[in-house]
Design a protein around this motif. Structure first.
Motif, PDB file in Angstrom:
ATOM      1  N   ALA A   1      47.964  27.006  35.176  1.00 61.51           N
ATOM      2  CA  ALA A   1      47.482  28.081  34.313  1.00 61.51           C
ATOM      3  C   ALA A   1      46.347  28.847  34.996  1.00 61.51           C
ATOM      4  N   PRO A   2      46.274  30.162  34.799  1.00 62.06           N
ATOM      5  CA  PRO A   2      45.168  30.937  35.360  1.00 62.06           C
ATOM      6  C   PRO A   2      43.818  30.480  34.800  1.00 62.06           C
ATOM      7  N   VAL A   3      42.785  30.772  35.549  1.00 62.87           N
ATOM      8  CA  VAL A   3      41.415  30.363  35.232  1.00 62.87           C
ATOM      9  C   VAL A   3      40.527  31.603  35.182  1.00 62.87           C
ATOM     10  N   TRP A   4      39.661  31.645  34.174  1.00 61.86           N
ATOM     11  CA  TRP A   4      38.639  32.687  34.095  1.00 61.86           C
ATOM     12  C   TRP A   4      37.350  32.111  34.672  1.00 61.86           C
ATOM     13  N   ALA A   5      36.807  32.764  35.697  1.00 62.38           N
ATOM     14  CA  ALA A   5      35.609  32.283  36.378  1.00 62.38           C
ATOM     15  C   ALA A   5      34.475  33.284  36.212  1.00 62.38           C
ATOM     16  N   ARG A   6      33.325  32.778  35.743  1.00 64.38           N
ATOM     17  CA  ARG A   6      32.143  33.622  35.552  1.00 64.38           C
ATOM     18  C   ARG A   6      31.028  33.116  36.466  1.00 64.38           C
ATOM     19  N   PHE A   7      30.428  34.030  37.216  1.00 70.32           N
ATOM     20  CA  PHE A   7      29.462  33.664  38.244  1.00 70.32           C
ATOM     21  C   PHE A   7      28.024  34.021  37.881  1.00 70.32           C
ATOM     22  N   ASN A   8      27.801  34.614  36.721  1.00 71.14           N
ATOM     23  CA  ASN A   8      26.462  35.080  36.357  1.00 71.14           C
ATOM     24  C   ASN A   8      25.991  34.492  35.040  1.00 71.14           C
ATOM     25  N   SER A   9      24.708  34.560  34.849  1.00 69.32           N
ATOM     26  CA  SER A   9      24.122  34.217  33.560  1.00 69.32           C
ATOM     27  C   SER A   9      24.435  35.325  32.559  1.00 69.32           C
ATOM     28  N   PRO A  10      24.416  34.998  31.255  1.00 66.83           N
ATOM     29  CA  PRO A  10      24.630  36.039  30.244  1.00 66.83           C
ATOM     30  C   PRO A  10      23.578  37.141  30.281  1.00 66.83           C
ATOM     31  N   PHE A  11      22.442  36.882  30.949  1.00 65.39           N
ATOM     32  CA  PHE A  11      21.365  37.866  30.996  1.00 65.39           C
ATOM     33  C   PHE A  11      21.548  38.871  32.125  1.00 65.39           C
ATOM     34  N   ALA A  12      22.558  38.663  32.991  1.00 69.37           N
ATOM     35  CA  ALA A  12      22.811  39.615  34.070  1.00 69.37           C
ATOM     36  C   ALA A  12      23.327  40.928  33.494  1.00 69.37           C
ATOM     37  N   LEU A  13      22.932  42.027  34.113  1.00 74.54           N
ATOM     38  CA  LEU A  13      23.427  43.328  33.693  1.00 74.54           C
ATOM     39  C   LEU A  13      24.949  43.341  33.789  1.00 74.54           C
ATOM     40  N   TRP A  14      25.590  43.910  32.773  1.00 75.43           N
ATOM     41  CA  TRP A  14      27.048  43.824  32.701  1.00 75.43           C
ATOM     42  C   TRP A  14      27.727  44.402  33.930  1.00 75.43           C
ATOM     43  N   PHE A  15      27.182  45.484  34.490  1.00 74.59           N
ATOM     44  CA  PHE A  15      27.846  46.114  35.632  1.00 74.59           C
ATOM     45  C   PHE A  15      27.581  45.373  36.943  1.00 74.59           C
ATOM     46  N   MET A  16      26.680  44.375  36.911  1.00 74.96           N
ATOM     47  CA  MET A  16      26.405  43.570  38.102  1.00 74.96           C
ATOM     48  C   MET A  16      27.120  42.218  38.052  1.00 74.96           C
ATOM     49  N   ARG A  17      27.828  41.954  36.970  1.00 68.15           N
ATOM     50  CA  ARG A  17      28.466  40.649  36.833  1.00 68.15           C
ATOM     51  C   ARG A  17      29.650  40.502  37.788  1.00 68.15           C
ATOM     52  N   ARG A  18      29.787  39.289  38.301  1.00 72.47           N
ATOM     53  CA  ARG A  18      30.972  38.942  39.079  1.00 72.47           C
ATOM     54  C   ARG A  18      31.850  38.048  38.219  1.00 72.47           C
ATOM     55  N   ASN A  19      33.000  38.544  37.872  1.00 75.55           N
ATOM     56  CA  ASN A  19      33.999  37.785  37.134  1.00 75.55           C
ATOM     57  C   ASN A  19      35.248  37.691  38.003  1.00 75.55           C
ATOM     58  N   GLU A  20      36.023  36.642  37.823  1.00 74.84           N
ATOM     59  CA  GLU A  20      37.265  36.512  38.558  1.00 74.84           C
ATOM     60  C   GLU A  20      38.349  35.909  37.672  1.00 74.84           C
ATOM     61  N   VAL A  21      39.599  36.275  37.971  1.00 73.91           N
ATOM     62  CA  VAL A  21      40.751  35.510  37.512  1.00 73.91           C
ATOM     63  C   VAL A  21      41.259  34.765  38.731  1.00 73.91           C
ATOM     64  N   GLN A  22      41.434  33.452  38.594  1.00 76.23           N
ATOM     65  CA  GLN A  22      41.884  32.611  39.693  1.00 76.23           C
ATOM     66  C   GLN A  22      43.120  31.827  39.250  1.00 76.23           C
ATOM     67  N   VAL A  23      43.978  31.513  40.209  1.00 73.24           N
ATOM     68  CA  VAL A  23      45.123  30.662  39.913  1.00 73.24           C
ATOM     69  C   VAL A  23      45.552  29.948  41.193  1.00 73.24           C
ATOM     70  N   ASP A  24      45.898  28.668  41.069  1.00 73.86           N
ATOM     71  CA  ASP A  24      46.434  27.923  42.201  1.00 73.86           C
ATOM     72  C   ASP A  24      47.795  28.507  42.576  1.00 73.86           C
ATOM     73  N   VAL A  25      48.046  28.621  43.877  1.00 74.85           N
ATOM     74  CA  VAL A  25      49.297  29.215  44.339  1.00 74.85           C
ATOM     75  C   VAL A  25      49.851  28.425  45.519  1.00 74.85           C
ATOM     76  N   ALA A  26      51.113  28.714  45.844  1.00 74.70           N
ATOM     77  CA  ALA A  26      51.763  28.128  47.014  1.00 74.70           C
ATOM     78  C   ALA A  26      52.823  29.095  47.500  1.00 74.70           C
ATOM     79  N   LYS A  27      53.161  28.964  48.755  1.00 73.16           N
ATOM     80  CA  LYS A  27      54.330  29.633  49.305  1.00 73.16           C
ATOM     81  C   LYS A  27      55.456  28.607  49.269  1.00 73.16           C
TER      82      LYS A  27
END
Length: 206
Positions: free
Chosen positions: A171-197
């Motif tokens: 299943a995909p993963v939502w990853a958050r790299f900042n505190s809630p106090f970080a400015l919204w436009f400076m936040r680093r968010n990611e969608v991650q998922v394990d993959v294979a060829k």
């Protein structure tokens, strides 16, 4: 208001914004799991992650509420609510993944820890787990922590992977790299998922 006063006011506002931006970027300067980028296409990175340990908790609730519900007990663990009262530095990211009708929230534990050395949590619902070396696809975005925004990037990521011959492994993963106090436009968010060829490795779960 005189022109000179206006200039002082604008200067003060600019300085304040600069301080806020600097503070937000400093939030990013914390430890995260080690990886190397093996490929890139469109906005997607393919990463080879080294093994790392997590404190993991499954909670019920909405997409938005689940992270808040898990945050306090997980912070409690790294703040010393464990068998040896050991404190650990906050790392990144905090991840959230669907687990049936519930959510699995995880804190990454600092490098150098091992499952054998980690103290047992006071909260019996917290699990200490090893995340093995694996290949992960990730797409980065900034902005609000909304479900709609997450789903937009999740769909984009999965379509890009399919178009490039990758198999989704879990299943995909939502990853958050900042505190809630970080400015919204400076936040680093990611969608991650394990993959294979080709076929997924045995440790993958969906």
């Amino acid at each position: 208001m005189t022109k000179q006063t206006k200039r002082w006011t604008l200067g003060a506002v600019a300085l304040g914004l600069a301080i806020l931006v600097f503070a937000s970027t400093r939030v990013l300067a914390i430890e995260e799991p080690a990886y190397r980028v093996t490929d890139r296409f469109d906005d997607v990175e393919i990463r080879a992650y080294e093994p790392y340990r997590v404190a993991s908790l499954i909670v019920e609730g909405s997409f938005k509420a689940a992270g808040n519900r898990a945050f306090r007990p997980l912070v409690g663990y790294i703040s010393g609510r464990n068998a040896t009262n050991t404190e650990y530095a906050m790392t990144a990211p905090v991840t959230q993944q669907a687990a049936g009708q519930q959510w699995r929230i995880e804190f990454v534990l600092p490098a150098g820890t091992t499952l054998a050395d980690l103290p047992a949590p006071e909260n019996a619902q917290i699990e200490l787990l090893e995340r093995p070396a694996r290949t992960v696809a990730a797409v980065r975005y900034s902005g609000a922590w909304s479900q709609d925004r997450y789903q937009h990037y999740e769909q984009s990521l999965l379509q890009t992977l399919q178009a490039n011959g990758f198999t989704r492994c879990g299943a995909p993963v939502w990853a958050r790299f900042n505190s809630p106090f970080a400015l919204w436009f400076m936040r680093r968010n990611e969608v991650q998922v394990d993959v294979a060829k080709g076929a997924c490795p045995a440790h993958s779960t969906d």
